[in-house]
Motif scaffolding. Structure first.
Motif, short mmCIF file in Angstrom:
data_model
loop_
_atom_site.label_atom_id
_atom_site.label_comp_id
_atom_site.label_asym_id
_atom_site.label_seq_id
_atom_site.Cartn_x
_atom_site.Cartn_y
_atom_site.Cartn_z
N LYS A 244 0.85 -1.20 0.00
CA LYS A 244 0.00 0.00 0.00
C LYS A 244 0.88 1.25 0.00
O LYS A 244 1.35 1.70 1.03
N TRP A 245 1.12 1.77 -1.19
CA TRP A 245 1.94 2.98 -1.37
C TRP A 245 1.07 4.22 -1.34
O TRP A 245 -0.05 4.22 -1.86
N GLN A 246 1.60 5.28 -0.82
CA GLN A 246 0.96 6.58 -0.91
C GLN A 246 2.05 7.60 -1.24
O GLN A 246 2.99 7.79 -0.47
N VAL A 247 1.92 8.23 -2.39
CA VAL A 247 2.91 9.26 -2.76
C VAL A 247 2.53 10.57 -2.09
O VAL A 247 1.36 10.99 -2.13
N ILE A 248 3.50 11.19 -1.45
CA ILE A 248 3.28 12.47 -0.76
C ILE A 248 4.12 13.53 -1.47
O ILE A 248 5.30 13.31 -1.76
N ASN A 249 3.51 14.67 -1.73
CA ASN A 249 4.25 15.77 -2.35
C ASN A 249 5.14 16.44 -1.30
O ASN A 249 4.69 17.25 -0.51
N ALA A 250 6.42 16.07 -1.34
CA ALA A 250 7.35 16.51 -0.30
C ALA A 250 7.91 17.90 -0.56
O ALA A 250 8.71 18.40 0.22
N SER A 251 7.47 18.53 -1.66
CA SER A 251 7.98 19.89 -1.92
C SER A 251 7.13 20.96 -1.23
O SER A 251 7.45 22.14 -1.30
N GLN A 252 6.08 20.53 -0.54
CA GLN A 252 5.27 21.49 0.22
C GLN A 252 6.04 21.90 1.49
O GLN A 252 7.08 21.35 1.81
N SER A 253 5.45 22.84 2.23
CA SER A 253 6.08 23.24 3.50
C SER A 253 6.06 22.05 4.46
O SER A 253 5.25 21.11 4.30
N ILE A 254 6.92 22.09 5.46
CA ILE A 254 6.98 21.01 6.44
C ILE A 254 5.59 20.77 7.05
O ILE A 254 5.15 19.62 7.20
N GLU A 255 4.87 21.85 7.36
CA GLU A 255 3.55 21.70 7.99
C GLU A 255 2.54 21.06 7.04
O GLU A 255 1.73 20.23 7.45
N ASP A 256 2.57 21.46 5.76
CA ASP A 256 1.61 20.89 4.81
C ASP A 256 1.89 19.41 4.53
O ASP A 256 0.97 18.61 4.39
N VAL A 257 3.17 19.07 4.46
CA VAL A 257 3.52 17.65 4.28
C VAL A 257 3.00 16.88 5.50
O VAL A 257 2.39 15.81 5.37
N HIS A 258 3.21 17.45 6.67
CA HIS A 258 2.77 16.79 7.91
C HIS A 258 1.26 16.55 7.90
O HIS A 258 0.79 15.47 8.28
N LYS A 259 0.51 17.54 7.43
CA LYS A 259 -0.97 17.39 7.39
C LYS A 259 -1.36 16.19 6.53
O LYS A 259 -2.23 15.41 6.89
N ASP A 260 -0.73 16.08 5.36
CA ASP A 260 -1.04 14.93 4.48
C ASP A 260 -0.69 13.63 5.18
O ASP A 260 -1.46 12.66 5.14
N ILE A 261 0.47 13.62 5.78
CA ILE A 261 0.98 12.38 6.38
C ILE A 261 0.11 11.94 7.56
O ILE A 261 -0.18 10.76 7.72
N ILE A 262 -0.34 12.89 8.34
CA ILE A 262 -1.14 12.49 9.51
C ILE A 262 -2.50 11.95 9.07
O ILE A 262 -3.00 10.97 9.62
N THR A 263 -3.07 12.53 8.03
CA THR A 263 -4.36 12.04 7.53
C THR A 263 -4.24 10.58 7.10
O THR A 263 -5.03 9.71 7.50
N HIS A 264 -3.23 10.31 6.27
CA HIS A 264 -3.06 8.93 5.78
C HIS A 264 -2.73 7.97 6.92
O HIS A 264 -3.17 6.83 6.94
N SER A 265 -1.95 8.46 7.88
CA SER A 265 -1.55 7.59 9.00
C SER A 265 -2.75 7.22 9.85
O SER A 265 -2.89 6.05 10.27
N LEU A 266 -3.62 8.18 10.14
CA LEU A 266 -4.79 7.89 10.98
C LEU A 266 -5.69 6.86 10.29
O LEU A 266 -6.18 5.93 10.92
N ASN A 267 -5.87 7.01 8.98
CA ASN A 267 -6.67 6.02 8.24
C ASN A 267 -6.05 4.64 8.37
O ASN A 267 -6.74 3.65 8.60
N SER A 268 -4.74 4.60 8.23
CA SER A 268 -4.04 3.33 8.26
C SER A 268 -4.12 2.69 9.64
O SER A 268 -4.31 1.47 9.76
N ILE A 269 -3.99 3.50 10.68
CA ILE A 269 -4.06 2.97 12.06
C ILE A 269 -5.44 2.36 12.29
O ILE A 269 -5.56 1.25 12.84
N ASN A 270 -6.48 3.04 11.83
CA ASN A 270 -7.85 2.53 12.03
C ASN A 270 -8.09 1.24 11.27
O ASN A 270 -8.74 0.33 11.76
N THR A 271 -7.54 1.15 10.06
CA THR A 271 -7.73 -0.05 9.25
C THR A 271 -6.93 -1.22 9.81
O THR A 271 -7.43 -2.36 9.86
N ALA A 272 -5.70 -0.94 10.23
CA ALA A 272 -4.81 -2.02 10.69
C ALA A 272 -5.37 -2.74 11.91
O ALA A 272 -5.14 -3.94 12.08
#
Ligand code: ADP
Ligand code: 2DT
Length: 212
Positions: free
Chosen positions: A174-202
């Motif tokens: 299960k790959w998820q490409v993240i646009n790492a050229s955004q600001s540190i905070e914006d990258v973090h927002k993407d990452i936390i959303t995907h992580s929470l989904n994954s934690i709930n599914t796992a």
């Protein structure tokens, strides 16, 4: 009722994509929500095997390419019992590099097929989510000079990027490409959303076996 298992979440990407920055922020944010979460990294340089790898990366020792590839894999396998225990106890693991780095880096060397490089890691705990921090070589260059370690040059990193692209075609992961050229905070927002989904599914799924 048995406790729900933790998720195995991996961050991958070329050098300077922001993996370490984002792993730390993610762990901090999840801990602040009161969740059981710990960070791991590969190579884990503190073990006996990790020290051999570290000396190699720092150019203090030379090893055959095959040898160091197998050491990187052994460094993951030696931590599998601990990883499984933590996951079973309900702790989510945020991992800075995993078997994908192993395959992408060694297969960037002449004469190494991706298939050969994946073999030693077959059967490792399969991540519930692998986030690939996508950053162009030009943008990576803006984040500072390469360091002194092995592999830290732009020609090698381009080959590594191409190998990651091959690995990402595998639908069993299960790959998820993240646009790492955004600001540190914006990258973090993407990452936390995907992580929470994954934690709930796992929670409701058994831990899988990688590349099997
Ligand atoms: P990696 O672990 O992928 O090599 P790091 O997290 O160590 O990357 O980040 C490399 C450098 O880039 C650090 O100096 C870090 O502060 C900076 N950096 C990380 N994320 C960003 C970003 N989104 N924008 C700008 N600079 C960043
Ligand atoms: P960092 O510690 O800065 O991430 O650098 N590598 C890593 C491999 O060649 N094979 C592997 O299996 C792993 C996990 C990537 C570590 C360097 O080691 C490379 C960069």
């Amino acid at each position: 009722m048995a406790c729900k298992r933790g998720a195995l979440i991996v961050l991958e990407g070329v050098d300077k994509a922001g993996k370490t920055t984002q792993c730390k922020k993610l762990v901090q944010a999840l801990q602040q929500e009161g969740r059981a979460v710990e960070m791991m990294r590969f190579p884990e340089r503190t073990t006996a095997i990790g020290q051999l790898i570290s000396a190699y990366l720092e150019n203090k020792s030379d090893l055959e390419d095959q040898t160091v590839h197998l050491l990187f894999s052994a460094n993951r396998w030696e931590l599998v019992p601990l990883m499984k225990k933590k996951l079973e106890q309900g702790t989510t693991l945020i991992v800075d590099r995993y078997a994908f780095s192993g395959a992408a880096f060694t297969s960037a060397k002449p004469g190494f097929s991706l298939d050969w490089c994946k073999k030693p890691d077959e059967g490792l705990p399969k991540p519930d989510l692998v986030m690939f921090l996508q950053l162009s070589p030009a943008e990576a260059a803006l984040r500072g000079q390469f360091g002194e370690e092995r592999y830290e040059n732009s020609v090698f990193q381009k080959a590594v990027q191409q190998n990651y692209e091959q690995l990402m075609k595998d639908p069993s992961v299960k790959w998820q490409v993240i646009n790492a050229s955004q600001s540190i905070e914006d990258v973090h927002k993407d990452i936390i959303t995907h992580s929470l989904n994954s934690i709930n599914t796992a929670h409701n799924l058994p831990l899988g076996a990688l590349w099997k």
